[in-house]
Structure formats: structure tokens, C-alpha cells
Design an enzyme around this catalytic site. Structure first.
Site, PDB file in Angstrom:
ATOM      1  N   LYS A  52       0.846  -1.204   0.000  1.00 53.30           N
ATOM      2  CA  LYS A  52       0.000   0.000   0.000  1.00 53.30           C
ATOM      3  C   LYS A  52       0.881   1.253   0.000  1.00 53.30           C
ATOM      4  CE  LYS A  52      -3.819  -2.482   2.078  1.00 53.30           C
ATOM      5  NZ  LYS A  52      -4.629  -2.826   3.245  1.00 53.30           N
ATOM      6  N   GLN A  96      -4.706  -1.538   9.368  1.00 54.38           N
ATOM      7  CA  GLN A  96      -4.598  -2.860   8.757  1.00 54.38           C
ATOM      8  C   GLN A  96      -5.231  -3.906   9.673  1.00 54.38           C
ATOM      9  OE1 GLN A  96      -3.628  -3.398   5.675  1.00 54.38           O
ATOM     10  NE2 GLN A  96      -3.751  -5.610   5.758  1.00 54.38           N
ATOM     11  N   ASP A 119     -11.022   2.656   3.512  1.00 53.32           N
ATOM     12  CA  ASP A 119     -11.304   1.223   3.352  1.00 53.32           C
ATOM     13  C   ASP A 119     -12.791   0.979   3.062  1.00 53.32           C
ATOM     14  OD1 ASP A 119      -9.263  -0.728   3.476  1.00 53.32           O
ATOM     15  OD2 ASP A 119      -8.914  -0.300   5.602  1.00 53.32           O
TER      16      ASP A 119
END
Ligand code: GUN
Length: 288
Positions: A52, A96, A119
Site C-alpha cells: 500500500k 490494517q 477502506d
């Protein structure tokens, strides 16, 4: 022979488009910043987080890294999220997953401001998607939609079957296909006659989490088959939820594993980061 849907190539195209957009924004004095939080050092998470950050660098998005020890308390993590929520220089916040067991994952997801929820996991983001309002869309289903569209397939009026009803993939996938005017069925472990339901699909999205479960007997001739799964088979080779060798001769189009849906997830995360500028402007507008 099925058309192979090349997620690597399509994701590269999307990242290059975003790179141009980010350069244009920079010329207007706008810089995008993504805060990436990892708690603990799960090796798979470290690889994902690294990828990422690399994608951010490629596109020109600034990334801020927070690598916290495994024993970080829920309170400390909530505290950090609160600070990042209030920091105007930070556009997106990503924690995460999974987080260590002593931390309540749902609480963390809800703590991230919906304005920065790149997200797309926050209940507000999921709700906005279901009523067609601006908001972040979960990256994997957004990636599946981009693969279908950019490969030239229309969704309107098509029989779309999604196998799997997770909050992150199956449910938002169903909402997205519905938004595109597909006729949508979401299947799950209690679905009766799964094979017959799948066989009706013009577009079949498979997110069951079982290696090679879907063979040709589930697939209509000419269907578009999208495989969200990723596993290692008995020979340690990567495979999906779809038995590729069995399905490829029957399908009209199919995504490979690896190189299908996988690369699209990060491309969509980057897209969400770029879109944060509009989503934050919309939110500001609503507040005033
Ligand atoms: N862990 C596995 N996939 C994801 C993802 O898409 N986002 C976050 N935050 N964590 C993950």
C-alpha cells in the site's frame, strides 16, 4: 476459450490515471495524505502494508506510517485515530486488519471518521452505498466492478450472482451490482441448490473462501466469472475459489489467480484516497 481479464494491466492503467490526477491536484496546491496503522508484526499484514505504501509512492500520495507494538492498548489506538481524525493534513486513515485479539475490531472501524474511511468499512460508508449517496466503497468489490466495466461488460439487466455475504466483499458487491441495475442474488452457506442458482448467472462473483470449489458444473456457458479467493493449493501454488482449469473452457471471461482481483484492491484504495478530496468537500458542504 474464455477472455482472460487481466487485473494487473487494468490496475496499472487505473494507477497511471490516478498519478496524473494527483499531479494536477499538486499543481493546485492540494496534497493527499494516507495514514497507515499496523498493530503488531503479522508477516502477511507487513507485506500488504508495504504494498500500500509503495502504491502511494508511485501515485504521489504521501503516506504516514504508524507501526505500533502488538501490546498496544485499544485506548491508545483509539487515541491515535482520534488525533488523525482531527488532523486536516490527513485525508485517509487505514488500520490494517486483523488487529490483535485484545482490540475490538468493530470499535476501531467505527472510530475512523467516515470522511477518512478509505477502506469503506465504516457503517456510514456501507449505509451511503446502500442508499446511493457519496461515500467510500470497500476496495475489493469496487475493484471487481472496475474489472467488469473496463473489460467491456454491461451489468444492466444481467443475472448477477455473488457467492459469499461478508461485510467487506459479498454484501457491498451485491449493492454495487444492484446500483448498476443488475438483478442480484447473494448466496451463502445456507443457500439451497447453489449449483442451479449459480448456473443462472451472466456474471458470477465468487468469494466463498474455499479453494477451487466452483467448477464448470456451476457455470453457464459464456458467463463472466470473477474469482475473489486466494489460497495455496496442495502443491503450494496460488489458486482461487474457482477451479480455473475446469471453468475456463466454459466461461466467456474469467479472472486468473494471481493477477485478477488481487491487484485491483490496492488500485481502488488509491482511488478512494484521491476521491477523499471530493468526499471531504461534500461533507463540509453538508455541515455548512
Ligand atoms: N486486511 C486484509 N485486507 C484488508 C483491507 O482491505 N483493509 C484493511 N484495513 N485490512 C485488511
Amino acid at each position: 476459450m474464455a477472455q482472460i481479464i487481466d487485473g494487473k494491466q487494468i490496475s496499472k492503467q487505473i494507477k497511471d490515471e490516478l498519478k496524473e490526477k494527483v499531479a494536477e491536484l499538486k499543481e493546485q496546491g492540494i496534497e493527499i495524505c494516507l495514514a497507515v496503522i499496523q498493530v503488531g508484526d503479522d508477516p502477511a499484514s507487513t507485506v500488504y502494508v508495504g504494498n500500500k505504501k509503495k502504491a502511494c509512492e508511485y501515485i504521489g500520495i504521501r503516506s504516514e506510517s504508524y507501526e505500533l507494538p502488538e501490546e498496544t492498548t485499544e485506548e491508545a489506538l483509539l487515541d491515535l485515530i482520534g488525533r488523525l481524525n482531527g488532523d486536516d493534513r490527513v485525508n485517509g486513515i487505514l488500520v490494517q486488519l486483523p488487529v490483535p485479539e485484545h482490540i475490538d475490531e468493530d470499535k476501531i472501524i467505527r472510530a475512523i471518521s467516515p470522511k477518512k474511511d478509505v477502506d469503506g468499512f465504516h457503517p456510514m460508508s456501507v449505509g451511503a452505498l446502500s442508499i446511493g449517496q457519496p461515500g467510500y466503497v470497500s476496495c475489493t468489490p469496487a475493484g471487481v466492478l472496475a474489472l467488469i466495466r473496463r473489460s467491456g461488460f454491461s451489468i444492466e439487466g444481467k443475472e448477477c450472482v455473488v457467492i459469499g455475504r461478508s461485510n467487506i466483499v459479498g454484501k457491498p458487491m451485491g449493492m454495487l451490482l444492484l446500483r448498476e441495475n443488475g438483478t442480484v442474488t447473494i448466496c451463502h452457506s445456507k443457500t439451497k441448490n447453489l449449483r442451479d442458482v449459480c448456473k443462472r448467472a451472466d456474471i458470477l462473483v465468487v468469494a466463498v473462501g474455499k479453494p477451487k470449489m466452483i467448477d464448470a458444473s456451476y457455470v453457464k456457458e459464456g458467463a463472466v466469472v470473477i474469482d475473489v479467493g486466494i489460497h495455496r493449493d496442495a502443491n503450494n501454488k496460488l489458486c482461487g475459489d474457482v477451479d480455473y482449469a475446469s471453468v475456463e473452457p466454459v466461461a466467456g471471461a474469467i479472472t486468473p489467480v494471481p493477477g485478477g482481483v488481487g491487484p485491483m484492491t490496492i488500485a481502488m484504495l488509491m482511488k478512494n484516497c484521491v476521491e477523499s478530496i471530493q468526499i471531504q468537500a461534500f461533507a463540509k458542504d453538508q455541515e455548512s
